[in-house]
Design a protein around this motif. Structure first.
Motif, PDB file in Angstrom:
ATOM      1  N   HIS A 111       1.017  -1.055   0.218  1.00  0.00           N
ATOM      2  CA  HIS A 111      -0.546  -0.181   0.151  1.00  0.00           C
ATOM      3  C   HIS A 111       0.548   0.440   0.471  1.00  0.00           C
ATOM      4  CE1 HIS A 111      -3.758   2.246   0.781  1.00  0.00           C
ATOM      5  NE2 HIS A 111      -2.703   3.016   2.055  1.00  0.00           N
ATOM      6  N   HIS A 115       1.370   4.651  -2.674  1.00  0.00           N
ATOM      7  CA  HIS A 115       1.038   6.038  -2.686  1.00  0.00           C
ATOM      8  C   HIS A 115       2.463   6.443  -3.019  1.00  0.00           C
ATOM      9  CE1 HIS A 115      -2.428   6.894  -0.171  1.00  0.00           C
ATOM     10  NE2 HIS A 115      -2.188   6.144   0.847  1.00  0.00           N
ATOM     11  N   ASP A 307      -6.978   6.912  -0.233  1.00  0.00           N
ATOM     12  CA  ASP A 307      -6.700   5.460  -0.820  1.00  0.00           C
ATOM     13  C   ASP A 307      -7.678   5.332  -2.113  1.00  0.00           C
ATOM     14  OD1 ASP A 307      -4.694   5.121   1.365  1.00  0.00           O
ATOM     15  OD2 ASP A 307      -6.315   4.333   2.326  1.00  0.00           O
TER      16      ASP A 307
END
Ligand code: KG4
Ligand code: ZN
Length: 352
Positions: A111, A115, A307
């Motif tokens: 994750h 980003h 997100d």
């Protein structure tokens, strides 16, 4: 190359279809904010169940909006960690199921890497660059040297900045999520009325600390007449908190730019990603810093900062086109540091 990306590591159920020419064919995000609002923060079990209820529909919608059949996909990517493990498992299981039935490769995406690489999707930024990742779960400064190649320069030794925004908002009765509420309320406040600390800024290096700042907001509230927190007090506290956060970010980024330039003399870009990058005051502070330091500031648009599935699909593309994919025996990872060699900060409760 066309990749489906699935994101379920926190409180957004998201799916997107992205091409390797950086076209986003669809990007569906279902926020669980309303489900967590009564608790003033994300409840992991509630989040996992909600992902389970909604992910199928979100994936179907993303495919329909892209106008594609599953056979058109080259790979299926999903966030494999770090994050709330129940949610990560839901996304990974769904992606593995689609990969199995379509006989396409599965790519487990970190994750944080999603980003980190989002600025290459939005702005085609070349390696290497300096990254400030500021979200509800993370606050880190990293050299991004290539896909899978990260050097962590600093991290928070306690709270992430988004978390500090959220807790401050909760103390001031501003509700959840706190970041946008604090930013809005701060517009009518005096940042100098209350003397709040700037944790760590007299120390060398690039680590952060925000829990002392949050505690100081609480102590300031306790010193005001009990039960009589006026709107102006709240606005002044928000403005003071935000100004302190801005000073800390600018100071830590200044140190990081020096470190980054030692490693990469030609590097000239600071990328800011994560939900807190939506904050206009903090963006302006970092813009001013970059102008003074002759660095370029790149911030992906807000829908790619918070997100989303597009950044996961994109990280999947970046990995897959280098020949990297994962087996269906991949286990979701609650912790997954981008730089496994980073020194552990010598404090309790360090975030990876
Ligand atoms: O990246 P994100 O969507 O989720 C993760 O934590 O991974 O970031 C959410 C965080 C929350 O803590 C939220 O309060 C913060 O980003 N945030 C903001 C703003 N908008 C969102 N913080 C400060 N100012 C904002 N405008
Ligand atoms: Zn995130």
């Amino acid at each position: 190359m066309i990749v489906l990306g699935i994101e379920t590591s926190c409180d957004e159920t998201a799916a997107a279809v992205v091409c390797d020419d950086r076209t986003i064919l669809s990007n569906r995000v279902l926020s669980q904010i309303e489900e967590h609002r009564p608790y003033g923060g994300v409840v992991p079990e509630v989040a996992a169940r909600s992902h389970l209820d909604h992910l199928d529909t979100i994936v179907k919608d993303a495919m329909a909006e892209a106008g594609l059949d599953y056979d058109a996909l080259d790979a299926i990517a999903a966030t494999g960690g770090p994050g709330l493990i129940g949610g990560v498992m839901v996304g990974v299981m769904a992606a593995k199921g689609i990969a199995l039935t379509t006989e396409r490769p599965f790519v487990a995406v970190n994750h944080l890497e999603a980003h980190a690489l989002s600025a290459r999707l939005s702005d085609d930024i070349a390696f290497p660059y300096l990254l400030l990742l500021v979200s509800g779960g993370h606050c880190q400064l990293l050299c991004v040297e290539g896909v899978g190649a990260y050097r962590r320069l600093g991290t928070t030794i306690d709270d992430a900045l988004g978390e500090a925004f959220d807790k401050t908002a909760k103390m001031l009765g501003l509700g959840y999520p706190g970041g946008p509420a604090v930013e809005q309320t701060a517009l009518g406040g005096d940042p100098e009325r209350f003397a709040l600390p700037r944790p760590m800024i007299r120390q060398a290096g690039c680590n952060f600390s925000f829990s002392g700042l949050k505690t100081s907001v609480r102590q300031t509230v306790e010193k005001l007449p009990p039960g009589k927190l006026l709107d102006q007090d709240v606005a002044d506290l928000c403005a003071g908190f935000q100004a302190a956060a801005g000073d800390v970010l600018a100071n830590r980024c200044r140190h990081a730019i020096v470190e980054f330039r030692k490693l990469h003399p030609q590097g000239n870009t600071l990328v800011v990603a994560g939900g807190v990058a939506a904050n206009a005051y903090l963006r302006n502070r970092l813009q001013a810093l970059c102008e003074g330091e002759e660095m370029k500031l790149a911030i992906p648009p807000q829908h790619l900062c918070t997100d989303n599935g597009a950044m996961v699909a994109w990280a999947g593309i970046e990995r897959f086109r280098l020949g990297r994919s994962d087996g269906l025996d991949f286990s979701p990872r609650p912790r997954w540091p981008l730089d496994p060699n980073a020194p552990t900060a010598a404090f309790a409760g360090v975030k990876a």
